[in-house]
Enzyme design. Structure first.
Site, PDB file in Angstrom:
ATOM      1  N   GLY A  40     -14.121  11.509  37.140  1.00  0.00           N
ATOM      2  CA  GLY A  40     -15.440  12.116  36.964  1.00  0.00           C
ATOM      3  C   GLY A  40     -16.644  11.200  37.054  1.00  0.00           C
ATOM      4  N   GLU A  95     -18.729   6.776  31.562  1.00  0.00           N
ATOM      5  CA  GLU A  95     -18.065   8.084  31.539  1.00  0.00           C
ATOM      6  C   GLU A  95     -18.990   9.159  32.103  1.00  0.00           C
ATOM      7  OE1 GLU A  95     -15.784   9.968  31.715  1.00  0.00           O
ATOM      8  OE2 GLU A  95     -14.544  10.197  29.959  1.00  0.00           O
ATOM      9  N   ASP A  96     -18.415  10.260  32.522  1.00  0.00           N
ATOM     10  CA  ASP A  96     -19.236  11.384  32.971  1.00  0.00           C
ATOM     11  C   ASP A  96     -19.750  12.212  31.783  1.00  0.00           C
ATOM     12  OD1 ASP A  96     -16.685  12.325  32.318  1.00  0.00           O
ATOM     13  OD2 ASP A  96     -16.370  13.414  34.179  1.00  0.00           O
ATOM     14  N   ASP A  99     -17.308  14.892  25.294  1.00  0.00           N
ATOM     15  CA  ASP A  99     -17.138  16.257  24.827  1.00  0.00           C
ATOM     16  C   ASP A  99     -16.549  16.203  23.411  1.00  0.00           C
ATOM     17  OD1 ASP A  99     -17.104  19.080  25.303  1.00  0.00           O
ATOM     18  OD2 ASP A  99     -15.012  18.994  25.841  1.00  0.00           O
ATOM     19  N   THR A 100     -15.247  16.338  23.257  1.00  0.00           N
ATOM     20  CA  THR A 100     -14.648  16.206  21.925  1.00  0.00           C
ATOM     21  C   THR A 100     -14.725  14.760  21.422  1.00  0.00           C
ATOM     22  OG1 THR A 100     -12.460  15.736  22.829  1.00  0.00           O
ATOM     23  CG2 THR A 100     -12.981  18.048  22.379  1.00  0.00           C
ATOM     24  N   GLY A 101     -14.730  13.809  22.362  1.00  0.00           N
ATOM     25  CA  GLY A 101     -14.752  12.388  22.009  1.00  0.00           C
ATOM     26  C   GLY A 101     -13.379  11.743  22.060  1.00  0.00           C
ATOM     27  N   THR A 103     -11.303  11.203  24.518  1.00  0.00           N
ATOM     28  CA  THR A 103     -11.085  10.287  25.639  1.00  0.00           C
ATOM     29  C   THR A 103     -11.699   8.914  25.358  1.00  0.00           C
ATOM     30  OG1 THR A 103     -11.122  12.139  27.178  1.00  0.00           O
ATOM     31  CG2 THR A 103     -11.445   9.953  28.114  1.00  0.00           C
ATOM     32  N   LEU A 104     -12.968   8.924  24.956  1.00  0.00           N
ATOM     33  CA  LEU A 104     -13.624   7.635  24.741  1.00  0.00           C
ATOM     34  C   LEU A 104     -13.065   6.902  23.533  1.00  0.00           C
ATOM     35  CD1 LEU A 104     -17.259   8.236  25.861  1.00  0.00           C
ATOM     36  CD2 LEU A 104     -15.670   6.527  26.691  1.00  0.00           C
ATOM     37  N   LYS A 127     -22.151  16.279  25.001  1.00  0.00           N
ATOM     38  CA  LYS A 127     -22.127  17.610  24.375  1.00  0.00           C
ATOM     39  C   LYS A 127     -21.818  17.422  22.892  1.00  0.00           C
ATOM     40  CE  LYS A 127     -19.512  19.781  27.963  1.00  0.00           C
ATOM     41  NZ  LYS A 127     -18.567  20.873  28.268  1.00  0.00           N
ATOM     42  N   PHE A 148     -19.769  24.592  30.253  1.00  0.00           N
ATOM     43  CA  PHE A 148     -18.896  23.845  31.163  1.00  0.00           C
ATOM     44  C   PHE A 148     -19.662  23.536  32.448  1.00  0.00           C
ATOM     45  CE2 PHE A 148     -15.369  22.739  33.874  1.00  0.00           C
ATOM     46  CZ  PHE A 148     -14.601  21.978  33.007  1.00  0.00           C
ATOM     47  N   ASP A 155     -15.742  17.878  37.848  1.00  0.00           N
ATOM     48  CA  ASP A 155     -15.012  18.969  38.513  1.00  0.00           C
ATOM     49  C   ASP A 155     -14.720  20.161  37.625  1.00  0.00           C
ATOM     50  OD1 ASP A 155     -13.032  17.563  36.890  1.00  0.00           O
ATOM     51  OD2 ASP A 155     -11.558  18.795  37.944  1.00  0.00           O
ATOM     52  N   ARG A 161     -16.941  18.355  42.792  1.00  0.00           N
ATOM     53  CA  ARG A 161     -17.325  16.964  42.508  1.00  0.00           C
ATOM     54  C   ARG A 161     -18.418  16.491  43.462  1.00  0.00           C
ATOM     55  NH1 ARG A 161     -13.600  14.720  38.872  1.00  0.00           N
ATOM     56  NH2 ARG A 161     -11.458  15.433  39.084  1.00  0.00           N
TER      57      ARG A 161
HETATM   58  P1  IMP Z   1     -13.351  14.562  25.662  1.00  0.00           P
HETATM   59  O1  IMP Z   1     -12.124  13.719  25.560  1.00  0.00           O
HETATM   60  O2  IMP Z   1     -13.142  15.929  25.078  1.00  0.00           O
HETATM   61  O3  IMP Z   1     -14.599  13.902  25.129  1.00  0.00           O
HETATM   62  O4  IMP Z   1     -13.557  14.925  27.160  1.00  0.00           O
HETATM   63  C1  IMP Z   1     -13.994  14.088  28.054  1.00  0.00           C
HETATM   64  C2  IMP Z   1     -13.600  14.527  29.432  1.00  0.00           C
HETATM   65  O5  IMP Z   1     -13.388  15.927  29.544  1.00  0.00           O
HETATM   66  C3  IMP Z   1     -14.704  14.215  30.379  1.00  0.00           C
HETATM   67  O6  IMP Z   1     -14.577  12.931  30.880  1.00  0.00           O
HETATM   68  C4  IMP Z   1     -14.481  15.255  31.458  1.00  0.00           C
HETATM   69  O7  IMP Z   1     -13.542  14.776  32.377  1.00  0.00           O
HETATM   70  C5  IMP Z   1     -13.900  16.424  30.746  1.00  0.00           C
HETATM   71  N1  IMP Z   1     -14.959  17.416  30.473  1.00  0.00           N
HETATM   72  C6  IMP Z   1     -15.581  17.659  29.303  1.00  0.00           C
HETATM   73  N2  IMP Z   1     -16.518  18.608  29.443  1.00  0.00           N
HETATM   74  C7  IMP Z   1     -16.492  18.967  30.728  1.00  0.00           C
HETATM   75  C8  IMP Z   1     -17.270  19.897  31.521  1.00  0.00           C
HETATM   76  O8  IMP Z   1     -18.188  20.572  31.043  1.00  0.00           O
HETATM   77  N3  IMP Z   1     -16.951  19.954  32.831  1.00  0.00           N
HETATM   78  C9  IMP Z   1     -15.964  19.217  33.402  1.00  0.00           C
HETATM   79  N4  IMP Z   1     -15.240  18.327  32.717  1.00  0.00           N
HETATM   80  C10 IMP Z   1     -15.502  18.207  31.393  1.00  0.00           C
HETATM   81 MG    MG Z   2     -13.651  12.421  32.678  1.00  0.00          MG
END
Ligand code: IMP
Ligand code: MG
Length: 174
Positions: A40, A95-96, A99-101, A103-104, A127, A148, A155, A161
Site C-alpha cells: 500500500g 505506511e499507507d 487503522d486498528t494499529g 500492523t504498525l 483512522k 474504507f 487497494d 492502487r
Molecule cells: P491496521 O493493522 O488495522 O492498522 O491496518 C493497517 C493496514 O490495513 C493498512 O496498511 C492497509 O493495508 C489496510 N487498511 C486499513 N484501512 C484501509 C482502507 O480504508 N482501505 C484499504 N486498506 C486499508
Molecule cells: Mg498496508
C-alpha cells in the site's frame, strides 16, 4: 461492484507530501533508512522520498493482515524484507494507513528487537476512530473518518492502487 467517491485530490496529496518531507528533513541530521510497507505505501513512499532532500536509503517489507475483505483480522504476517542490518540505523517506517494499529505495532516491535538507533513512523492516512492498540505515529498526512478508502497505492481486493487520488469505496447493492 463498487463506486469510488473522491475524498482527497491529487493536488492535496502532493501538497501534504511536500510538507511531510520538509518536516522529516528538518528532524534528521543523519542518514535515514526509509522502510516502505508493501504494497500500500509504494506510491506514497516514491513521492515522499523524492521530496526529501537529504541522505537516505530505501528498503521494503511485505506485510499482510487483511486478505480480501475490509476488516482487520488482527493477525499480522511479516513477509519478505530487503533490510539486512538494522543495527545503529535511523528507521522511518512509511505506511499507507493506520487503522486498528496492529500492523504498525507488530512492525515497530519487530524492528525494535533488531536494535536500530531510532524508529519513527510516517503514515499518509490515519483512522483514529478505529484504533485497537496504542501506537505513536510521528508524521500523519491526513486524519480521515472510519471509511474504507482506495487509491494512491491503497487497494480494495487489489484494485484501485493506480488511482492518483484517495477515494471512498461504496459497495453497490447486489
Ligand atoms: P491496521 O493493522 O488495522 O492498522 O491496518 C493497517 C493496514 O490495513 C493498512 O496498511 C492497509 O493495508 C489496510 N487498511 C486499513 N484501512 C484501509 C482502507 O480504508 N482501505 C484499504 N486498506 C486499508
Ligand atoms: Mg498496508
Amino acid at each position: 461492484m463498487e463506486t469510488i467517491n473522491k475524498l482527497i485530490s491529487e493536488k492535496e496529496i502532493q501538497k501534504k507530501v511536500k510538507e511531510l518531507a520538509h518536516q522529516i528533513k528538518n528532524d534528521y541530521n543523519e542518514e535515514i533508512t526509509v522502510i516502505c510497507v508493501l504494497k500500500g505505501a509504494f506510491t506514497f513512499t516514491a513521492d515522499l522520498v523524492r521530496a526529501i532532500d537529504s541522505n537516505l536509503k530505501i528498503e521494503f517489507i511485505k506485510v499482510s493482515s487483511y486478505g480480501n475483505n475490509t476488516e482487520s483480522t488482527g493477525k499480522v504476517n511479516l513477509g519478505y524484507s530487503t533490510l539486512e542490518n538494522v543495527k545503529g540505523k535511523k528507521l522511518l517506517i512509511v505506511e499507507d494507513i493506520v487503522d486498528t494499529g496492529y500492523t504498525l505495532k507488530a512492525l515497530a516491535e519487530y524492528y525494535y528487537s533488531l536494535s536500530p538507533k531510532s524508529i519513527k513512523i510516517c503514515t499518509l492516512l490515519d483512522k483514529p476512530e478505529r484504533r485497537k492498540v496504542e501506537i505513536n505515529v510521528d508524521y500523519v498526512g491526513f486524519t480521515i473518518p472510519d471509511q474504507f478508502v482506495v487509491g494512491y497505492g491503497i487497494d480494495y481486493a487489489e484494485k484501485y492502487r493506480n488511482l492518483p487520488y484517495i477515494g471512498v469505496v461504496h459497495l453497490d447493492d447486489k
